[in-house]
Design a protein around this motif. Structure first.
Motif, mmCIF file in Angstrom:
data_model
loop_
_atom_site.group_PDB
_atom_site.id
_atom_site.type_symbol
_atom_site.label_atom_id
_atom_site.label_comp_id
_atom_site.label_asym_id
_atom_site.label_seq_id
_atom_site.Cartn_x
_atom_site.Cartn_y
_atom_site.Cartn_z
ATOM 1 N N LEU A 31 0.824 -1.210 0.000
ATOM 2 C CA LEU A 31 0.000 0.000 0.000
ATOM 3 C C LEU A 31 0.855 1.255 0.000
ATOM 4 O O LEU A 31 0.404 2.313 -0.395
ATOM 5 N N ARG A 59 -0.080 -7.455 -7.632
ATOM 6 C CA ARG A 59 -1.291 -8.178 -7.998
ATOM 7 C C ARG A 59 -1.249 -9.623 -7.538
ATOM 8 O O ARG A 59 -2.197 -10.125 -6.937
ATOM 9 N N ARG A 62 -1.479 -10.063 -3.721
ATOM 10 C CA ARG A 62 -2.774 -9.797 -3.099
ATOM 11 C C ARG A 62 -3.658 -11.026 -3.041
ATOM 12 O O ARG A 62 -4.587 -11.089 -2.240
ATOM 13 N N GLY A 63 -3.369 -11.998 -3.901
ATOM 14 C CA GLY A 63 -4.117 -13.234 -3.828
ATOM 15 C C GLY A 63 -3.578 -14.180 -2.761
ATOM 16 O O GLY A 63 -4.216 -15.167 -2.420
ATOM 17 N N VAL A 92 -5.320 -9.479 4.666
ATOM 18 C CA VAL A 92 -4.998 -8.180 5.237
ATOM 19 C C VAL A 92 -6.146 -7.665 6.092
ATOM 20 O O VAL A 92 -7.302 -7.749 5.704
ATOM 21 N N ASP A 122 -19.427 -12.985 0.875
ATOM 22 C CA ASP A 122 -19.720 -13.483 -0.466
ATOM 23 C C ASP A 122 -19.042 -12.608 -1.527
ATOM 24 O O ASP A 122 -18.420 -13.107 -2.464
ATOM 25 N N LEU A 123 -19.129 -11.283 -1.327
ATOM 26 C CA LEU A 123 -18.523 -10.347 -2.282
ATOM 27 C C LEU A 123 -17.001 -10.513 -2.309
ATOM 28 O O LEU A 123 -16.406 -10.678 -3.370
ATOM 29 N N TYR A 124 -16.391 -10.486 -1.130
ATOM 30 C CA TYR A 124 -14.929 -10.545 -1.090
ATOM 31 C C TYR A 124 -14.403 -11.891 -1.561
ATOM 32 O O TYR A 124 -13.308 -11.959 -2.119
ATOM 33 N N SER A 125 -15.163 -12.952 -1.365
ATOM 34 C CA SER A 125 -14.640 -14.239 -1.835
ATOM 35 C C SER A 125 -14.653 -14.311 -3.362
ATOM 36 O O SER A 125 -13.900 -15.063 -3.960
ATOM 37 N N SER A 126 -15.490 -13.459 -4.002
ATOM 38 C CA SER A 126 -15.498 -13.462 -5.470
ATOM 39 C C SER A 126 -14.230 -12.808 -6.036
ATOM 40 O O SER A 126 -13.966 -12.883 -7.228
ATOM 41 N N PHE A 127 -13.441 -12.155 -5.171
ATOM 42 C CA PHE A 127 -12.225 -11.491 -5.649
ATOM 43 C C PHE A 127 -11.060 -12.465 -5.800
ATOM 44 O O PHE A 127 -10.062 -12.135 -6.418
ATOM 45 N N TYR A 128 -11.173 -13.643 -5.193
ATOM 46 C CA TYR A 128 -10.028 -14.564 -5.166
ATOM 47 C C TYR A 128 -10.303 -15.781 -6.033
ATOM 48 O O TYR A 128 -11.440 -16.213 -6.186
ATOM 49 N N LEU A 144 -12.523 -11.867 6.647
ATOM 50 C CA LEU A 144 -12.186 -11.323 5.327
ATOM 51 C C LEU A 144 -10.699 -11.538 5.027
ATOM 52 O O LEU A 144 -10.320 -11.817 3.892
ATOM 53 N N ALA A 145 -9.874 -11.404 6.077
ATOM 54 C CA ALA A 145 -8.433 -11.592 5.877
ATOM 55 C C ALA A 145 -8.107 -13.056 5.584
ATOM 56 O O ALA A 145 -7.112 -13.355 4.935
#
Lengths: 247, 311
Positions: free
Chosen positions: B53, B73, B76-77, B81, B99-105, B143-144
């Motif tokens: 960051l 990038r 971050r996977g 954090v 649900d939203l944050y798990s779609s990022f990985y 989330l982390a």
């Protein structure tokens, strides 16, 4: 792509859970339509070029929705997300931070469409609203007007330090625009001097374009409006890109 | 032992303040590594440089073998954090956030299981704004952990929690380590660092002033255990003389402290109590006290850390 869709869906739900935003986008304009409809009806009038109050109010109120979603919805949401660290938290994930901008923009544009659809529905069913334009042409005008005003909202979020100041400045910009641009009530009713002031308000050009396209005027008759809105769009995006901060 | 993080000569300057001034350390895989220090010591800056960051002004860093800036990038996977100052939209519900944050990985952990594991199951439909401080922190831990990370960064996770919630959080973090993950955390609670961390780095005004296990840091003080008690009225001089044959005596009004050589208090305790039993002195509130990380911190930085229990 999956995360973008999910984010858009979540943002849509968040929008509808915020009673203030949902009210001014979806409920208030229709309420206004019924109010003025019950006062004036939709009889053709000389002053309005042979059209009724409802006929000219639907495109004008659509412009009002555009202004509300841009200056209150977008500006405040983005400034609050930055202030509360929502954007920063997103920055720590692999998703592109642009996704949130796209999602919020898509939701606000979608809500503008829904708000307009409700107006059209109410106008048609209750007041036999006349529509002399072409649907695609009107939608294109809506898109240009909406995106250029949204870029103004992004600019506001970028320039203002806190959500609170974005809210205050957003209101200060929004209210004169609603009354003086012809979005709240026809500009024809305003004295000539005040009509001159409205030339400085970006929303005036959205109202002019939408009202014109609504009654079937061609894009060629609206070069000024298109140029002003395009300049606003480009300048807004450029300034947003320069001033945007994630924290 | 594999290293999860290598920091070499990290430097970060804000204006004319050296927020982080040439610090170097390694974090081993599978340990809980704590960074402690007073406010403004550079804890958050250090951890945010590692998270990618913030861009350091000099020095090199490797996080899981990757460069936090260049390979941002990819990293971050792999990292989980939790940020110090960050919230979620107020009306976002617990399950929606997960649900939203798990779609990022690409390969997210099962968030339903995390929800149950962190005891948030009955709050799954609650909006973020309705969660208690402890519940919010548990959600942030969830989330982390969503990326199923090898390395988890936790910045001031327990700040603002009541003592019970803080202890629950410690158990949670130990559980995460026991799954084989590496944890890097910052805290300004010395007690937390001492009880929770496998190794502790003490930062002061941007400098790394000590780095070791809590036990070794305390032992490095070279102070033995103490026996502390109170007497009725002023302590008689002959008591002081007798006690001084046992250890180092400090008398402060009616409070008496005897410090021995060994870090174990057992023998000292026997000596002091039998001496008191033979004397006529009335004593009360007798207890033993070990040196703590707080003492180490005091000695090294000359400032008192914030108390573990906030008002």
């Amino acid at each position: 792509m999956k995360s973008l869709l999910k984010m858009t869906w979540v943002e849509a739900k968040l929008f509808l859970r915020e009673p203030f935003g949902a009210f001014f986008t979806l409920v208030f304009p229709v309420g206004l339509l019924f109010l003025f409809g019950s006062i004036y009806g939709n009889e053709p009038s000389e002053l309005l070029g042979g059209r009724g109050t409802i006929d000219i109010s639907v495109p004008a109120y659509t412009a009002m929705i555009i202004a509300t979603t841009s200056l209150m919805g977008l500006g405040i949401t983005m400034a609050a997300y930055r202030e509360q660290g929502v954007l920063r938290r997103l920055q720590t994930t692999p998703v592109s931070p642009l996704a949130i901008l796209v999602a919020v923009t898509a939701v606000l544009f979608g809500m503008t469409l829904v708000g307009m659809a409700l107006l059209v529905l109410a106008g048609r069913l209750v007041y036999q609203m006349r529509f002399e334009g072409q649907l695609l042409s009107v939608l294109a005008g809506l898109m240009l007007g909406s995106l250029s005003m949204l870029s103004l909202g992004f600019m506001l979020a970028g320039v203002m330090r806190t959500a609170r100041s974005a809210q205050i400045v957003g209101m200060v910009l929004l209210y004169p625009m609603l009354f003086l641009s012809g979005a709240g009530f026809p500009r024809e009713l305003l004295p000539a001097t005040i009509q001159k002031v409205s030339a400085f308000l970006p929303l005036t050009y959205v109202v002019n374009l939408l009202r014109g396209l609504w009654v079937g005027e061609s894009w060629g008759q609206h070069t000024t409006n298109v140029v002003v809105l395009s300049v606003l769009l480009v300048a807004g995006l450029a300034i947003s890109a320069l001033t945007f901060r994630w924290e | 032992m594999n290293t999860a993080v290598v920091v070499d000569g990290l430097l970060k300057i804000y204006g004319d303040v050296r927020a982080v001034d040439d610090i170097s350390f390694d974090v081993h895989e599978g340990e809980i590594f704590g960074i402690v220090g007073p406010n403004g010591a550079g804890k958050t800056t250090t951890i945010e440089c590692l998270e990618g960051l913030r861009k350091p002004d000099a020095g090199s860093m490797l996080v899981l073998g990757l460069d936090p800036q260049r390979d941002r990038r990819a990293l971050r996977g792999l990292c989980g954090v939790q940020l110090q100052h960050s919230t979620l939209p107020e009306r976002l519900k617990v399950w929606e956030a997960l649900d939203l944050y798990s779609s990022f990985y690409e390969h997210p952990a099962n968030w339903e299981r995390l929800l149950a594991h962190l005891g948030l199951e009955d709050r799954r439909g609650a909006p973020f704004a309705a969660l208690s401080g402890g519940q919010r922190q548990r959600l942030f831990v969830a989330l982390a952990l969503l990326p199923d990370p090898r390395l988890v960064f936790l910045d001031e996770l327990t700040t603002g929690l009541d003592p019970q919630a803080r202890r629950d959080t410690w158990d949670l973090i130990r559980g995460v380590r026991d799954e084989g993950k590496t944890i890097m955390l910052t805290t300004h609670f010395m007690e937390e660092a001492e009880r929770l961390c496998d190794r502790v780095a003490i930062l002061d005004r941007g400098h790394l002033v000590a780095l070791d296990t809590p036990e070794a840091l305390i032992a490095s003080l070279g102070r033995g255990a103490r026996v502390v008690f109170a007497v009725d009225g002023p302590a008689p001089p002959e008591l002081r003389d007798a006690l001084e044959r046992i250890g180092q005596v400090q008398i402060d009004g009616d409070r008496v402290s005897v410090q021995g050589q060994a870090s174990d208090a057992s023998q000292l305790l026997v000596d002091v109590v039998s001496l008191l039993a033979r004397s006529v002195v009335q004593y009360r509130d007798l207890r033993t006290a070990q040196p703590t990380l707080e003492d180490v911190f005091l000695k090294l930085t000359g400032s008192r850390s914030e108390r573990g229990d906030e008002p």
